[in-house]
Design an enzyme around this catalytic site. Structure first.
Site, PDB file in Angstrom:
ATOM      1  N   LYS A 207     -91.618  36.354  53.297  1.00  0.00           N
ATOM      2  CA  LYS A 207     -92.272  36.234  52.302  1.00  0.00           C
ATOM      3  C   LYS A 207     -91.588  36.868  51.551  1.00  0.00           C
ATOM      4  O   LYS A 207     -92.026  37.179  50.291  1.00  0.00           O
ATOM      5  CB  LYS A 207     -93.935  36.811  52.849  1.00  0.00           C
ATOM      6  CG  LYS A 207     -94.730  36.436  53.501  1.00  0.00           C
ATOM      7  CD  LYS A 207     -95.262  35.196  52.455  1.00  0.00           C
ATOM      8  CE  LYS A 207     -96.422  35.604  51.702  1.00  0.00           C
ATOM      9  NZ  LYS A 207     -96.504  34.483  50.582  1.00  0.00           N
TER      10      LYS A 207
ATOM     11  N   TYR B  37     -91.462  35.846  59.140  1.00  0.00           N
ATOM     12  CA  TYR B  37     -92.687  35.567  58.596  1.00  0.00           C
ATOM     13  C   TYR B  37     -92.418  36.778  57.483  1.00  0.00           C
ATOM     14  O   TYR B  37     -92.131  36.554  56.249  1.00  0.00           O
ATOM     15  CB  TYR B  37     -93.971  36.112  59.370  1.00  0.00           C
ATOM     16  CG  TYR B  37     -94.704  36.002  58.190  1.00  0.00           C
ATOM     17  CD1 TYR B  37     -95.561  35.217  57.115  1.00  0.00           C
ATOM     18  CD2 TYR B  37     -95.535  37.685  57.431  1.00  0.00           C
ATOM     19  CE1 TYR B  37     -96.849  35.482  56.349  1.00  0.00           C
ATOM     20  CE2 TYR B  37     -96.925  37.811  56.714  1.00  0.00           C
ATOM     21  CZ  TYR B  37     -96.925  36.762  56.003  1.00  0.00           C
ATOM     22  OH  TYR B  37     -97.989  36.651  55.041  1.00  0.00           O
TER      23      TYR B  37
ATOM     24  N   THR C  40     -97.878  39.645  50.289  1.00  0.00           N
ATOM     25  CA  THR C  40     -98.446  40.274  51.741  1.00  0.00           C
ATOM     26  C   THR C  40     -97.463  42.148  51.672  1.00  0.00           C
ATOM     27  O   THR C  40     -96.645  42.282  51.308  1.00  0.00           O
ATOM     28  CB  THR C  40     -97.904  39.836  52.832  1.00  0.00           C
ATOM     29  OG1 THR C  40     -97.888  41.022  54.067  1.00  0.00           O
ATOM     30  CG2 THR C  40     -96.406  39.868  53.153  1.00  0.00           C
ATOM     31  N   ASP C  41     -98.797  42.984  52.407  1.00  0.00           N
ATOM     32  CA  ASP C  41     -97.856  44.345  52.393  1.00  0.00           C
ATOM     33  C   ASP C  41     -96.777  44.672  53.696  1.00  0.00           C
ATOM     34  O   ASP C  41     -95.783  45.316  54.358  1.00  0.00           O
ATOM     35  CB  ASP C  41     -99.055  45.067  52.716  1.00  0.00           C
ATOM     36  CG  ASP C  41     -99.873  45.004  54.547  1.00  0.00           C
ATOM     37  OD1 ASP C  41     -99.269  44.182  54.422  1.00  0.00           O
ATOM     38  OD2 ASP C  41    -101.186  45.770  54.542  1.00  0.00           O
ATOM     39  N   GLU C  42     -96.831  43.630  54.827  1.00  0.00           N
ATOM     40  CA  GLU C  42     -95.447  43.095  55.075  1.00  0.00           C
ATOM     41  C   GLU C  42     -93.918  43.513  54.972  1.00  0.00           C
ATOM     42  O   GLU C  42     -93.783  43.773  55.702  1.00  0.00           O
ATOM     43  CB  GLU C  42     -95.838  42.290  56.091  1.00  0.00           C
ATOM     44  CG  GLU C  42     -97.458  41.699  56.636  1.00  0.00           C
ATOM     45  CD  GLU C  42     -97.076  41.036  58.365  1.00  0.00           C
ATOM     46  OE1 GLU C  42     -96.394  40.902  59.083  1.00  0.00           O
ATOM     47  OE2 GLU C  42     -98.106  40.895  58.660  1.00  0.00           O
TER      48      GLU C  42
END
Ligand code: NAD
Ligand code: DAU
Length: 352
Positions: A163, A159, A133-135
């Site tokens: 990741k 989260y 993810t970009d997060e």
């Protein structure tokens, strides 16, 4: 064969359906734990397709994963399996550590052992594709340039931290063991079969059920929206042509503030399914308490994947969001299947 994990979830499910739409595609072993987010109804159309083998199980189960690899000899693994909802990670981070970090570690180890046993041609061909993810890059200000693959990792939620940890494991397995990996870091997806805990499907369903449309904080947080079908095509491209050990950012070039996303959905619904009282769905918008540690802005610079692999998204936000709203209007049976007791418990816990 390819082994897909988390293929009963939103993106994994779309990926499996897309993959098998092509009659020339290899078969898929689909390993999914069927958590609250996994839904076999998404895969209904594959019931009679012998190329789809569904296995109910956990990526953290060493014995099971080892057996599946030995039995089916896949030439690639695409790892979607994860706990994926930021708000749930704030209420209970443990599952995020277990699946996203320990589960990915187990999958890597089983896959590495399997890969070590392949002949030279099999080794050369094998790929472990990790979907991230970009997060992991943290939060941008309004004026910061979009995330490139060179941005440092600054995850802010349980989260995104989980990741980020899994991405680091994947990277290390390449550098240390020469294990053939590629990682994609993607922006916010939307489209069919999206579990209605996430903003877009939640707003569509709440609007239709005359419920408030909850906007966290001031609604000015920005996300970069990507239609799920475009994400699937990007993964196919990276799996086929991506350079080993590389990461590729995947995004929609569609930055939108949350409040604008919600107003757009309201306007489409006003047109496609007007409220009985003639008022706009916009009236249902309600500002609620902000998400703790809420990242202000994500934006993906997806120029590397375009330059090196020739991938660009096909949908604009306008075309993708209209298709998505229409899909939810057309699929009440799927929706009824997912809004179970546990879903209602979640809404109660999160929105009181
Ligand atoms: P999702 O929550 O809809 O689906 C996750 C799937 O994984 C479910 O089917 C669930 O049953 C399965 N699963 C969970 N734990 C498992 C385990 N231990 N073993 C096997 N299966 C398990 O998630 P999604 O939105 O489809 O996201 C898929 C992947 O893409 C995730 O890795 C996520 O981090 C990443 N991602 C998502 C987005 C997005 O906008 N949704 C964007 C970028 C990256
Ligand atoms: O950026 C990629 C990520 O996108 C993925 O890695 C995650 O798995 C995926 O869930 C998604 O995370 P977000 O937190 O951005 O998505 P979500 O749909 O939960 O929220 C989108 C934005 O809308 C975010 O700024 C929070 C806000 N929001 C969300 C909900 C559920 C609201 O304002 N109200 C809500 O009720």
């Amino acid at each position: 064969m390819i082994l897909v994990t988390g293929g009963a979830g939103f993106i994994g499910g779309n990926f499996v359906l897309d993959w098998l739409k092509n009659p020339a595609s290899e078969g898929v072993i689909n390993l999914d734990k069927l958590t609250y987010a996994g839904n076999l109804a998404t895969l209904d159309s594959l019931k009679d397709d012998p190329r789809h083998i569904f296995v109910h199980g956990d990526i953290g189960d060493k014995e099971l994963v080892t057996r599946l690899l030995k039995e089916h000899q896949p030439r690639a693994i695409v790892n979607f399996a994860a706990e994926s909802h930021v708000d749930r990670s704030i209420h209970g981070p443990a599952e995020f550590v277990t699946t996203n970090i320990v589960g990915t570690f187990n999958l890597l180890e089983c896959a590495r052992e399997y890969w070590n046993g392949l002949d030279a041609a099999g080794k050369e061909r094998f790929r472990f594709h990790h979907v991230s993810t970009d997060e992991v890059y943290g939060s941008l200000s309004l004026t910061d340039p979009a995330f490139t693959e060179k941005n440092s990792y600054e995850p802010n939620s349980p989260y995104s931290a989980s990741k980020a940890a899994s991405d680091h494991l994947v990277r290390a397995w390449f550098h240390t063991y020469g294990f053939p990996v590629v990682t994609t870091n993607c922006s916010n997806n939307y489209g069919p079969y999206h579990f209605p805990e996430k903003l877009i499907p939640l707003v569509i369903l709440n609007a239709l059920n005359s419920k408030p449309l909850p906007i966290y904080g001031d609604g000015q947080q920005i996300r970069d929206w990507l239609y799920v079908g475009d994400h699937c095509s990007a993964i196919r491209e990276v799996l086929a042509k991506g350079k080993l050990g590389e990461t590729y950012n995947i995004g929609g070039w569609n930055e939108k503030a949350n409040i604008d996303v919600v107003k757009t959905i309201c306007r489409i619904l006003d047109e496609l399914k007007p409220r009985a009282d003639g008022k706009s769905y916009v009236e249902q918008i309600t500002f609620v308490k902000d998400r703790p540690g809420h990242d202000r802005r994500y934006a993906i610079d997806a120029s590397k994947v375009e330059r090196e692999l020739g991938w660009r998204p096909a949908e604009t936000f306008d075309t993708g969001i209209r298709k998505t709203v229409q899909w939810y209007l057309d699929n009440p049976v799927w929706i009824d299947g997912v809004v179970s007791g546990s879903y209602r418990d979640w809404l109660q816990k999160q929105y009181n």
